[in-house]
Motif scaffolding. Structure first.
Motif, PDB file in Angstrom:
ATOM      1  N   ARG A   1     -36.185  -2.735  20.323  1.00  0.00           N
ATOM      2  CA  ARG A   1     -36.786  -3.027  21.268  1.00  0.00           C
ATOM      3  C   ARG A   1     -37.765  -3.390  21.447  1.00  0.00           C
ATOM      4  N   ALA A   2     -38.776  -4.392  21.964  1.00  0.00           N
ATOM      5  CA  ALA A   2     -40.244  -4.539  21.556  1.00  0.00           C
ATOM      6  C   ALA A   2     -40.940  -3.456  21.155  1.00  0.00           C
ATOM      7  N   GLY A   3     -41.798  -3.089  20.502  1.00  0.00           N
ATOM      8  CA  GLY A   3     -42.915  -2.271  20.402  1.00  0.00           C
ATOM      9  C   GLY A   3     -42.144  -1.137  19.118  1.00  0.00           C
ATOM     10  N   ASP A   4     -40.457  -1.088  19.362  1.00  0.00           N
ATOM     11  CA  ASP A   4     -40.021  -0.462  18.265  1.00  0.00           C
ATOM     12  C   ASP A   4     -40.483  -0.460  16.808  1.00  0.00           C
ATOM     13  N   THR A   5     -41.073   0.752  16.334  1.00  0.00           N
ATOM     14  CA  THR A   5     -40.590   1.237  14.720  1.00  0.00           C
ATOM     15  C   THR A   5     -39.787   1.065  13.750  1.00  0.00           C
ATOM     16  N   VAL A   6     -38.836   0.525  12.316  1.00  0.00           N
ATOM     17  CA  VAL A   6     -38.147   1.596  11.394  1.00  0.00           C
ATOM     18  C   VAL A   6     -38.470   1.108  10.521  1.00  0.00           C
ATOM     19  N   TRP A   7     -38.446   3.036  10.071  1.00  0.00           N
ATOM     20  CA  TRP A   7     -38.387   3.167   8.786  1.00  0.00           C
ATOM     21  C   TRP A   7     -37.527   3.353   7.875  1.00  0.00           C
ATOM     22  N   ILE A   8     -37.168   2.241   7.474  1.00  0.00           N
ATOM     23  CA  ILE A   8     -35.792   2.375   5.856  1.00  0.00           C
ATOM     24  C   ILE A   8     -35.915   2.686   4.912  1.00  0.00           C
ATOM     25  N   GLU A   9     -35.417   3.592   4.546  1.00  0.00           N
ATOM     26  CA  GLU A   9     -35.166   4.396   2.920  1.00  0.00           C
ATOM     27  C   GLU A   9     -35.407   4.110   2.278  1.00  0.00           C
ATOM     28  N   PRO A  10     -36.090   3.761   0.793  1.00  0.00           N
ATOM     29  CA  PRO A  10     -35.213   3.036  -0.266  1.00  0.00           C
ATOM     30  C   PRO A  10     -34.368   3.351  -0.746  1.00  0.00           C
ATOM     31  N   ASP A  11     -33.819   2.428  -1.181  1.00  0.00           N
ATOM     32  CA  ASP A  11     -32.272   1.920  -1.543  1.00  0.00           C
ATOM     33  C   ASP A  11     -30.493   2.690  -0.464  1.00  0.00           C
ATOM     34  N   GLU A  12     -31.516   2.844   1.030  1.00  0.00           N
ATOM     35  CA  GLU A  12     -30.543   2.866   2.462  1.00  0.00           C
ATOM     36  C   GLU A  12     -30.347   1.351   2.566  1.00  0.00           C
ATOM     37  N   TRP A  13     -28.655   1.308   2.333  1.00  0.00           N
ATOM     38  CA  TRP A  13     -27.970   0.258   2.901  1.00  0.00           C
ATOM     39  C   TRP A  13     -28.232   0.386   4.272  1.00  0.00           C
ATOM     40  N   HIS A  14     -28.338  -0.724   4.720  1.00  0.00           N
ATOM     41  CA  HIS A  14     -28.689  -1.202   6.537  1.00  0.00           C
ATOM     42  C   HIS A  14     -28.740  -2.493   6.561  1.00  0.00           C
ATOM     43  N   TRP A  15     -28.600  -2.677   7.729  1.00  0.00           N
ATOM     44  CA  TRP A  15     -27.696  -3.970   8.308  1.00  0.00           C
ATOM     45  C   TRP A  15     -28.917  -4.221   9.652  1.00  0.00           C
ATOM     46  N   HIS A  16     -29.590  -4.982  10.467  1.00  0.00           N
ATOM     47  CA  HIS A  16     -30.388  -5.371  11.102  1.00  0.00           C
ATOM     48  C   HIS A  16     -30.180  -6.790  12.312  1.00  0.00           C
ATOM     49  N   GLY A  17     -30.078  -7.062  13.348  1.00  0.00           N
ATOM     50  CA  GLY A  17     -30.616  -8.238  13.959  1.00  0.00           C
ATOM     51  C   GLY A  17     -29.898  -7.922  15.608  1.00  0.00           C
ATOM     52  N   ALA A  18     -30.268  -9.544  15.800  1.00  0.00           N
ATOM     53  CA  ALA A  18     -30.597  -9.417  17.641  1.00  0.00           C
ATOM     54  C   ALA A  18     -28.863  -8.502  18.297  1.00  0.00           C
ATOM     55  N   GLY A  19     -28.961  -8.100  19.539  1.00  0.00           N
ATOM     56  CA  GLY A  19     -28.233  -7.805  20.067  1.00  0.00           C
ATOM     57  C   GLY A  19     -26.908  -8.903  20.531  1.00  0.00           C
ATOM     58  N   PRO A  20     -26.162  -8.919  20.679  1.00  0.00           N
ATOM     59  CA  PRO A  20     -25.380  -9.469  21.349  1.00  0.00           C
ATOM     60  C   PRO A  20     -24.833 -10.951  22.376  1.00  0.00           C
ATOM     61  N   HIS A  21     -26.187 -10.492  23.150  1.00  0.00           N
ATOM     62  CA  HIS A  21     -26.698 -11.511  23.850  1.00  0.00           C
ATOM     63  C   HIS A  21     -28.216 -11.891  24.497  1.00  0.00           C
ATOM     64  N   THR A  22     -29.542 -11.071  23.362  1.00  0.00           N
ATOM     65  CA  THR A  22     -30.087 -11.512  23.348  1.00  0.00           C
ATOM     66  C   THR A  22     -31.155 -11.511  21.715  1.00  0.00           C
ATOM     67  N   PHE A  23     -32.327 -12.628  22.332  1.00  0.00           N
ATOM     68  CA  PHE A  23     -33.111 -12.797  20.602  1.00  0.00           C
ATOM     69  C   PHE A  23     -33.739 -11.596  20.509  1.00  0.00           C
ATOM     70  N   MET A  24     -34.318 -11.316  18.738  1.00  0.00           N
ATOM     71  CA  MET A  24     -35.020 -10.180  19.288  1.00  0.00           C
ATOM     72  C   MET A  24     -36.204 -10.953  17.537  1.00  0.00           C
ATOM     73  N   THR A  25     -36.691 -10.687  17.650  1.00  0.00           N
ATOM     74  CA  THR A  25     -38.177 -10.808  16.862  1.00  0.00           C
ATOM     75  C   THR A  25     -38.134  -9.710  16.029  1.00  0.00           C
ATOM     76  N   HIS A  26     -38.166  -8.984  14.836  1.00  0.00           N
ATOM     77  CA  HIS A  26     -39.420  -8.371  14.564  1.00  0.00           C
ATOM     78  C   HIS A  26     -40.196  -8.919  12.474  1.00  0.00           C
ATOM     79  N   LEU A  27     -41.134  -7.804  12.931  1.00  0.00           N
ATOM     80  CA  LEU A  27     -41.620  -7.805  10.959  1.00  0.00           C
ATOM     81  C   LEU A  27     -41.331  -6.868  10.415  1.00  0.00           C
ATOM     82  N   ALA A  28     -40.943  -7.984   9.362  1.00  0.00           N
ATOM     83  CA  ALA A  28     -40.881  -7.065   8.324  1.00  0.00           C
ATOM     84  C   ALA A  28     -41.108  -6.749   6.740  1.00  0.00           C
ATOM     85  N   VAL A  29     -41.699  -5.576   6.180  1.00  0.00           N
ATOM     86  CA  VAL A  29     -42.601  -5.529   5.304  1.00  0.00           C
ATOM     87  C   VAL A  29     -41.624  -4.386   4.494  1.00  0.00           C
ATOM     88  N   VAL A  30     -41.777  -5.103   3.459  1.00  0.00           N
ATOM     89  CA  VAL A  30     -41.319  -4.623   1.738  1.00  0.00           C
ATOM     90  C   VAL A  30     -42.219  -4.429   0.595  1.00  0.00           C
TER      91      VAL A  30
END
Length: 134
Positions: free
Chosen positions: A80-109
């Motif tokens: 949710r707003a304010g959370d920061t997630v670190w995804i490890e190098p070469d770690e398979w993952h997905w991300h997106g909005a909840g089923p009933h909510t919008f979501m915006t994030h900054l993505a840095v690579v």
């Protein structure tokens, strides 16, 4: 120093990499030798990425709304707003909005030396996404 006052137009996330409606705004893509890339990514309710990985990992910082993130083999995590997630190098993952909510994030690579910043895999299907949120 360089100040950018005009950004490229928002672009729709391509259907081969996203489920649902996703909009991408490029925030930073400095010239070489920098390999930094930063986007603001806007997900409509239920929209999400396909499974993917990044050669040098990824930082997500949620700026609005609520969403979900999952690494392969791990549990689905609410974000949710304010959370920061670190995804490890070469770690398979997905991300997106909840089923009933919008979501915006900054993505840095950081792109690899060959310019590659992401490796895409299959979509997170409708059968898996709802069960991940129950």
């Amino acid at each position: 120093m360089h100040v950018t006052r005009q950004r490229p137009a928002s672009v729709r996330g391509p259907a081969e990499h996203f489920t649902g409606t996703v909009w991408l705004d490029e925030i930073a893509a400095p010239p070489s030798p920098s390999r930094l890339r930063m986007f603001s990514v806007h997900f409509t309710p239920g929209a999400r990425t396909a499974w993917h990985r990044h050669p040098h990992g990824q930082v997500l910082h949620v700026t609005e709304g609520e969403g979900l993130v999952q690494r392969r083999g791990g549990p689905v995590e609410p974000i949710r707003a304010g959370d920061t997630v670190w995804i490890e190098p070469d770690e398979w993952h997905w991300h997106g909005a909840g089923p009933h909510t919008f979501m915006t994030h900054l993505a840095v690579v950081e792109a690899a030396q060959d310019g590659t910043s992401v490796d895409w895999d299959r979509h997170v299907g409708a059968d898996a996404y709802p069960s991940a949120t129950s």
